[in-house]
Design a protein around this motif. Sequence first.
Motif, mmCIF file in Angstrom:
data_model
loop_
_atom_site.group_PDB
_atom_site.id
_atom_site.type_symbol
_atom_site.label_atom_id
_atom_site.label_comp_id
_atom_site.label_asym_id
_atom_site.label_seq_id
_atom_site.Cartn_x
_atom_site.Cartn_y
_atom_site.Cartn_z
ATOM 1 N N ASP A 122 0.836 -1.208 0.000
ATOM 2 C CA ASP A 122 0.000 0.000 0.000
ATOM 3 C C ASP A 122 0.872 1.260 0.000
ATOM 4 O O ASP A 122 0.576 2.226 -0.700
ATOM 5 N N GLY A 123 1.924 1.193 0.787
ATOM 6 C CA GLY A 123 2.834 2.335 0.868
ATOM 7 C C GLY A 123 3.465 2.626 -0.480
ATOM 8 O O GLY A 123 3.589 3.785 -0.887
ATOM 9 N N ALA A 124 3.843 1.581 -1.177
ATOM 10 C CA ALA A 124 4.488 1.754 -2.483
ATOM 11 C C ALA A 124 3.527 2.420 -3.454
ATOM 12 O O ALA A 124 3.898 3.345 -4.189
ATOM 13 N N ARG A 125 2.270 1.975 -3.447
ATOM 14 C CA ARG A 125 1.282 2.546 -4.349
ATOM 15 C C ARG A 125 1.147 4.050 -4.100
ATOM 16 O O ARG A 125 1.178 4.862 -5.017
ATOM 17 N N GLU A 126 1.046 4.374 -2.819
ATOM 18 C CA GLU A 126 0.918 5.760 -2.382
ATOM 19 C C GLU A 126 2.168 6.578 -2.805
ATOM 20 O O GLU A 126 2.066 7.680 -3.358
ATOM 21 N N THR A 127 3.315 6.006 -2.557
ATOM 22 C CA THR A 127 4.576 6.683 -2.857
ATOM 23 C C THR A 127 4.723 6.933 -4.353
ATOM 24 O O THR A 127 5.078 8.027 -4.791
ATOM 25 N N PHE A 128 4.419 5.937 -5.145
ATOM 26 C CA PHE A 128 4.577 6.077 -6.602
ATOM 27 C C PHE A 128 3.591 7.120 -7.147
ATOM 28 O O PHE A 128 3.923 7.908 -8.025
ATOM 29 N N ALA A 129 2.373 7.120 -6.598
ATOM 30 C CA ALA A 129 1.377 8.093 -7.068
ATOM 31 C C ALA A 129 1.824 9.508 -6.739
ATOM 32 O O ALA A 129 1.670 10.429 -7.541
ATOM 33 N N THR A 130 2.384 9.684 -5.543
ATOM 34 C CA THR A 130 2.857 11.011 -5.150
ATOM 35 C C THR A 130 3.982 11.480 -6.064
ATOM 36 O O THR A 130 3.962 12.606 -6.570
ATOM 37 N N TYR A 131 4.944 10.604 -6.278
ATOM 38 C CA TYR A 131 6.067 11.037 -7.107
ATOM 39 C C TYR A 131 5.661 11.181 -8.580
ATOM 40 O O TYR A 131 6.255 11.981 -9.302
ATOM 41 N N ALA A 132 4.640 10.451 -8.991
ATOM 42 C CA ALA A 132 4.140 10.665 -10.361
ATOM 43 C C ALA A 132 3.655 12.101 -10.496
ATOM 44 O O ALA A 132 3.890 12.763 -11.512
ATOM 45 N N ALA A 133 2.998 12.613 -9.436
ATOM 46 C CA ALA A 133 2.512 13.999 -9.481
ATOM 47 C C ALA A 133 3.692 14.967 -9.523
ATOM 48 O O ALA A 133 3.683 15.942 -10.282
ATOM 49 N N PHE A 134 4.709 14.697 -8.723
ATOM 50 C CA PHE A 134 5.875 15.589 -8.718
ATOM 51 C C PHE A 134 6.639 15.538 -10.047
ATOM 52 O O PHE A 134 7.093 16.565 -10.552
ATOM 53 N N LYS A 135 6.782 14.362 -10.610
ATOM 54 C CA LYS A 135 7.515 14.258 -11.884
ATOM 55 C C LYS A 135 6.736 14.961 -13.005
ATOM 56 O O LYS A 135 7.329 15.565 -13.894
ATOM 57 N N ARG A 136 5.402 14.888 -12.932
ATOM 58 C CA ARG A 136 4.584 15.596 -13.908
ATOM 59 C C ARG A 136 4.824 17.104 -13.763
ATOM 60 O O ARG A 136 4.954 17.824 -14.746
ATOM 61 N N ASP A 137 4.923 17.549 -12.508
ATOM 62 C CA ASP A 137 5.229 18.962 -12.256
ATOM 63 C C ASP A 137 6.562 19.354 -12.879
ATOM 64 O O ASP A 137 6.687 20.426 -13.480
ATOM 65 N N LEU A 138 7.547 18.485 -12.723
ATOM 66 C CA LEU A 138 8.879 18.820 -13.237
ATOM 67 C C LEU A 138 8.854 18.938 -14.755
ATOM 68 O O LEU A 138 9.492 19.823 -15.333
ATOM 69 N N ALA A 139 8.089 18.036 -15.399
ATOM 70 C CA ALA A 139 7.983 18.096 -16.857
ATOM 71 C C ALA A 139 7.347 19.419 -17.276
ATOM 72 O O ALA A 139 7.827 20.106 -18.178
#
Lengths: 319, 334
Positions: free
Chosen positions: B219-236
Amino acid sequence: MSGVYLKDIRMKRESKSFADSLHAVLTAAGMFEGPKYMLSGLTGMAFKFSVHERLLPLSVSAYGNWGDEHSPGVDNIGVLTIWDGGRSRHPTFRFYQQDAIRWVKRSLDEGVGVIYWLPEFGVIHGYDDEDRIFYIQDGYSSDDRIVLYDNFGLNFTEFWYARTFGGAVRVPLETMVLESVRLALHDWDTPYRTLPNTDIGSGRLAYSYLTQALRSGDYDEGGARYILSSFVYARDEIRRYLAEVAHLWPQLAEAGSRYGELAGLFDGWSLENAQGLIGALEQAAALEERAMELFRELSRQYPDPRRDTVPRWGISSAR
Amino acid sequence: MVVLEGLRMRSERRPYTDALHAVLIHRGWFRGSKAMLSGMTVTGFRFTVNRRLTAESATAYNWHSENFLAADFTGMTSSQHMGFVFQPTWPLYRELAIAEIKASIDRGAGAVFWHGEFVVAAGYDDERSVLYYSDGRDSQLRELPYERFGNNGTPYWYYQIIEGRIPMDEHAIVKESFLQAIFKWETHDLALPERGYACGRAAYDAIVTALRSGDYDRDGARETFATYAAFKRDLAEYTAGAAGVRSQAAAVTREVDEHAAQRAGAWPEVAAAAECYGEVSRLFERIAAEPGLPDAERILLFEAARQAEEQAIAALKALVRETADNRYHDIGLR
C-alpha cells in the motif's frame, strides 16, 4: 517605548561564548538558577568540541549549525527558545533583519536579553530607538559594544544569528541529566558537523585533528591557544557538573573520575612543549572515550524516543 | 470568529506543496500553477523513499530546512517551529503555535501545519477554542480544538507561517532551482539515516532493490509512486515552461509566457531537460496508473525513468556549469 537597558545582565567570557551568553540571559530572566558549569553540562554545551585542521580560532564556535546545535540543549532545560539566522548575503536577509530588530526589541521590552553573533556570541541587553542602536555585552569588556539597527546581523563572517527565550517548564533533574549524556554521546560520535565540509572535526575526531596539527607544526598559534584553553575549561566544567549529579547514577560518578584524571594532564600546558601536549591529548582522548562508554551504558538502560524516532529536522547541508 | 474567505487547499498528491500553494494563491503572493511552485521551491525535485517504500516516503525529509528553503528560494519569508510531542516543552510551544497561527490569520494569510499530513489553517474561533483547517479532501473546513493541536497520530508537531514576499528576479529563481535540482539528485538528506532511506538518484536504486526482493509495503508503495508521479509531472511542466516550450500535458502559466521567448533563446539546455522530464513523467504515470503491473515490469520502467532523469540532470548541469563550478564541491550552497 524608546529604549530599554537591562542592567541585571552580566555576561562574562569563561566558557564557550554561547554558554556564557545563555547563562547571563537566563539567570537575569529567572529561567535558570545555578552555576554556569551546571548550565553548560545540562545543555550539552560543555561537551561540544570541534577543531579546524589548521587550528583556526573559529574552531571553538564551529560545532555545527547553531540553530540545530543550540536548540536541543535549551529545550533540555525546559526553556522555550526562538532563533533566526543565516547567511547575510541571501536576498531575504533584509526582511529577516528588519523582523529580527522587531523581535529583539520586543524581547528586551519583556526583560529578556537576546543572544547575538558579533562574532562571537554576545548578549544584547538594551536598545535606543532615538540613536537606532543596540547595546551588546561581549563578555570581555565592561563597556557595551554598539550595533546600529542598520548594521544588525552584518559582521565580518558570512553569518547572522540571534536567539531569544520565552517561558520555562520545570523538568526533573534526572530527565535533564540523562538527555545531557545523550547529547554528549551524539557530539562525541559525530565526526563532521558542517558537511559537506570536512576541514572541521568534532567529538572524537577533534582530538585527532588537534594532535595532527600539533605534530605537523602547521597551525594557527592564536587559534591553538584558544582551542586548548577552551578545551581545558570545558573539561573542568564537565568534571564539576558530573560531581554534582554523581548521586543519580554510578556511571556518572565513574565518568566524573575519568574527567578528574583528564584535568590533571593539562596543568601548566604550553605550546612550546608539543610532544608533552600531544601525549596528554592522547591520554585525554582515551579517558574521554571511557567516560563515553559509561554514558552509553547508562543511556541504554532507558528508552530514548528522541533518537529512536527519525526526526523531521536536525542536521542539514547549508544552502 | 475569523475565517479567511476562499482559502481552501486542494489535495493533488503533493504533500506540503498543495498546502503552500493554497496559502500563497489566497494571499496573492504567487500566481503560478502548482507545477511552477513545485519547481521554483525545489520541492518537486525531492525524491526520497523509505527503503521499504512505506507511505511516509514523500513526507520523510528535513521539514525544517527544506520548507524554509522552499520559501526562501522564491523570496518568501517565513517562520516555522516543530518538535516531538513528547518533549516536556511542548505545552509552551503549543501556546505559541496557536497564537502565531491566529496572528497570521488576522493578517489575512493561512498557515501550513502538520496534522498527520500538511494542511492549511484557515480560521479560528476563540470562544470555542478551535482552529478551522482545510485538508484538501473536499471543500469543508474541519475543526481542531486548540488543546488537540499536535495530536495527530505521529510524533511530530509543525507549523509554518508565511510572512511576506520580497521581489525577486524570476529568471534567477528558476536558475537556482536547477542548481538545487542537481544537489537533490546527488545528495542524501542528512536528517535521515541512510540505512532506512534513500534520496535522489539513490532512491531509484532503493526502489528497484525493494521490488526485486519483494520485501516492501504494497500500500505504501502505491501511495509513494502516485505522489512522485505527481511531482515528476510537475517537473515536466515546469521545465517545459521554463524552456518556453508549450507543454502538451498542461497549460503553461501566464507568467511563463511573458518570458517564454527570451528563455527559449537563452536556455536550449532546458528544452533538453524538459524532454527528459517528460519521459520520466510518462513512465511514472504508467507505474501509478497500473498498480497491478508485475514487479519485473515495474523494475524496467523505473530503470528507464532513472536513465531519463539522469539525462535531465546532465542537461541542467550543462546549463548552470559556470555557477556550479563557482560553488566548487558544494553546489547547494548559494
